[in-house]
Scaffold this motif. Structure first.
Motif, PDB file in Angstrom:
ATOM      1  N   UNK A 182       0.828  -0.979  -0.336  1.00 59.21           N
ATOM      2  CA  UNK A 182       0.221  -0.060  -0.014  1.00 59.21           C
ATOM      3  C   UNK A 182       0.460   1.010   1.001  1.00 59.21           C
ATOM      4  N   UNK A 183       1.747   1.023  -0.196  1.00 60.52           N
ATOM      5  CA  UNK A 183       2.838   2.275  -0.108  1.00 60.52           C
ATOM      6  C   UNK A 183       2.976   3.000   1.106  1.00 60.52           C
ATOM      7  N   UNK A 184       2.862   2.736   2.346  1.00 58.35           N
ATOM      8  CA  UNK A 184       2.634   3.366   3.814  1.00 58.35           C
ATOM      9  C   UNK A 184       4.049   3.581   4.191  1.00 58.35           C
ATOM     10  N   UNK A 185       3.850   4.630   4.547  1.00 54.94           N
ATOM     11  CA  UNK A 185       5.001   5.054   5.333  1.00 54.94           C
ATOM     12  C   UNK A 185       5.829   4.443   5.932  1.00 54.94           C
ATOM     13  N   UNK A 186       5.398   4.314   6.970  1.00 56.29           N
ATOM     14  CA  UNK A 186       6.039   3.147   8.813  1.00 56.29           C
ATOM     15  C   UNK A 186       4.979   2.207   8.845  1.00 56.29           C
ATOM     16  N   UNK A 187       5.703   1.203  10.130  1.00 60.83           N
ATOM     17  CA  UNK A 187       5.198   0.494  10.234  1.00 60.83           C
ATOM     18  C   UNK A 187       5.180   0.445  11.941  1.00 60.83           C
ATOM     19  N   UNK A 188       4.655   0.537  12.841  1.00 62.84           N
ATOM     20  CA  UNK A 188       4.762   1.304  14.212  1.00 62.84           C
ATOM     21  C   UNK A 188       3.898  -0.459  14.613  1.00 62.84           C
ATOM     22  N   UNK A 189       4.765  -1.247  15.526  1.00 63.09           N
ATOM     23  CA  UNK A 189       4.649  -2.697  15.949  1.00 63.09           C
ATOM     24  C   UNK A 189       4.883  -2.961  17.026  1.00 63.09           C
ATOM     25  N   UNK A 190       4.083  -3.751  17.587  1.00 60.09           N
ATOM     26  CA  UNK A 190       3.098  -3.626  18.782  1.00 60.09           C
ATOM     27  C   UNK A 190       1.892  -2.346  18.605  1.00 60.09           C
ATOM     28  N   UNK A 191       0.541  -1.952  18.211  1.00 57.27           N
ATOM     29  CA  UNK A 191       0.427  -0.340  17.692  1.00 57.27           C
ATOM     30  C   UNK A 191       0.210   0.680  19.142  1.00 57.27           C
ATOM     31  N   UNK A 192       0.215   0.144  20.152  1.00 56.50           N
ATOM     32  CA  UNK A 192       0.292   0.631  21.492  1.00 56.50           C
ATOM     33  C   UNK A 192       1.572   1.430  21.520  1.00 56.50           C
ATOM     34  N   UNK A 234       7.886   9.646  26.548  1.00 56.60           N
ATOM     35  CA  UNK A 234       8.359   7.527  26.855  1.00 56.60           C
ATOM     36  C   UNK A 234       9.761   8.044  27.208  1.00 56.60           C
ATOM     37  N   UNK A 235      10.226   8.258  27.122  1.00 60.77           N
ATOM     38  CA  UNK A 235      11.587   8.326  27.560  1.00 60.77           C
ATOM     39  C   UNK A 235      11.962   8.393  29.629  1.00 60.77           C
ATOM     40  N   UNK A 236      11.063   9.113  29.790  1.00 59.45           N
ATOM     41  CA  UNK A 236      10.687   9.012  31.064  1.00 59.45           C
ATOM     42  C   UNK A 236      10.283   8.294  31.767  1.00 59.45           C
ATOM     43  N   UNK A 237       8.724   7.780  31.019  1.00 60.70           N
ATOM     44  CA  UNK A 237       8.680   6.464  31.923  1.00 60.70           C
ATOM     45  C   UNK A 237      10.211   5.509  31.321  1.00 60.70           C
ATOM     46  N   UNK A 238      10.255   5.086  30.706  1.00 58.76           N
ATOM     47  CA  UNK A 238      11.199   3.755  30.246  1.00 58.76           C
ATOM     48  C   UNK A 238      13.056   3.426  31.550  1.00 58.76           C
ATOM     49  N   UNK A 239      12.811   4.895  31.884  1.00 58.87           N
ATOM     50  CA  UNK A 239      13.854   5.714  32.891  1.00 58.87           C
ATOM     51  C   UNK A 239      13.387   5.219  34.241  1.00 58.87           C
ATOM     52  N   UNK A 240      11.762   5.423  34.335  1.00 65.11           N
ATOM     53  CA  UNK A 240      11.689   4.718  35.837  1.00 65.11           C
ATOM     54  C   UNK A 240      10.827   3.217  35.947  1.00 65.11           C
ATOM     55  N   UNK A 241      10.865   2.880  35.147  1.00 68.22           N
ATOM     56  CA  UNK A 241       9.744   1.763  35.105  1.00 68.22           C
ATOM     57  C   UNK A 241      11.274   0.533  34.394  1.00 68.22           C
ATOM     58  N   UNK A 242      11.883   0.526  33.506  1.00 65.75           N
ATOM     59  CA  UNK A 242      12.048  -0.716  32.896  1.00 65.75           C
ATOM     60  C   UNK A 242      12.938  -1.042  34.258  1.00 65.75           C
ATOM     61  N   UNK A 280       2.688   3.170  19.056  1.00 71.38           N
ATOM     62  CA  UNK A 280       3.222   4.470  18.829  1.00 71.38           C
ATOM     63  C   UNK A 280       3.408   5.975  19.369  1.00 71.38           C
ATOM     64  N   UNK A 281       2.419   5.743  20.464  1.00 72.79           N
ATOM     65  CA  UNK A 281       2.392   7.058  21.241  1.00 72.79           C
ATOM     66  C   UNK A 281       3.691   8.018  21.617  1.00 72.79           C
ATOM     67  N   UNK A 282       4.562   6.827  21.821  1.00 74.68           N
ATOM     68  CA  UNK A 282       6.131   6.425  22.171  1.00 74.68           C
ATOM     69  C   UNK A 282       6.795   7.445  20.516  1.00 74.68           C
ATOM     70  N   UNK A 283       6.642   7.050  19.486  1.00 72.80           N
ATOM     71  CA  UNK A 283       6.528   7.745  18.269  1.00 72.80           C
ATOM     72  C   UNK A 283       6.375   9.740  18.258  1.00 72.80           C
ATOM     73  N   UNK A 284       5.409  10.034  19.070  1.00 77.65           N
ATOM     74  CA  UNK A 284       4.373  11.420  19.148  1.00 77.65           C
ATOM     75  C   UNK A 284       5.188  12.038  20.122  1.00 77.65           C
ATOM     76  N   UNK A 285       5.358  11.225  21.535  1.00 77.35           N
ATOM     77  CA  UNK A 285       5.839  11.609  22.394  1.00 77.35           C
ATOM     78  C   UNK A 285       7.326  11.150  23.366  1.00 77.35           C
ATOM     79  N   UNK A 286       7.667  11.715  22.348  1.00 72.23           N
ATOM     80  CA  UNK A 286       9.937  10.356  22.690  1.00 72.23           C
ATOM     81  C   UNK A 286      10.261  10.669  24.287  1.00 72.23           C
ATOM     82  N   UNK A 287      10.039  12.677  24.408  1.00 70.70           N
ATOM     83  CA  UNK A 287      10.397  12.655  25.979  1.00 70.70           C
ATOM     84  C   UNK A 287       9.415  12.435  27.207  1.00 70.70           C
TER      85      UNK A 287
END
Length: 101
Positions: free
Chosen positions: A67-77, A88-96, A79-86
């Motif tokens: 379908x000539x789509x631009x990107x695949x983000x999987x699992x779909x949940x 996401x980084x905060x959550x990863x730093x605290x919960x990994x 997608x928010x990490x691409x929109x809000x990287x800062x």
């Protein structure tokens, strides 16, 4: 860095007929992923992490190419990490979870 390179490459090649699909794979269930997860301490955040399958990822990539789509983000949940990287980084730093000792 690879994602940014892919996104830029798609823009540069936009008028050439070459199509670039950038794939953002999150955790996907494989033997290698299972072995890697064993290295982490058990935690609720690790158990709650969305994990995809290789079959679904492959279908999504194939569909994106067709379908000539631009990107695949999987699992779909993830997608928010691409929109809000800062955020996401905060959550990863605290919960990994840490590595086992």
């Amino acid at each position: 860095g690879l994602a940014a390179a892919g996104e830029s490459l798609r823009g540069e090649l936009r008028k050439t007929g070459v199509h670039v699909v950038v794939v953002y794979p999150g955790p996907v269930k494989t033997a290698m992923a299972d072995a890697a997860m064993e290295k982490y301490e058990k935690s609720r955040s690790l158990n709650a992490m969305p994990v995809g399958t290789t079959e679904v990822l492959a279908r999504k990539v194939r569909r994106a190419v067709d379908k000539r789509q631009a990107r695949v983000i999987y699992p779909g949940s993830y997608k928010m990490s691409r929109l809000f990287p800062g955020t996401t980084r905060w959550f990863l730093d605290r919960f990994t979870p840490g590595f086992k000792k």
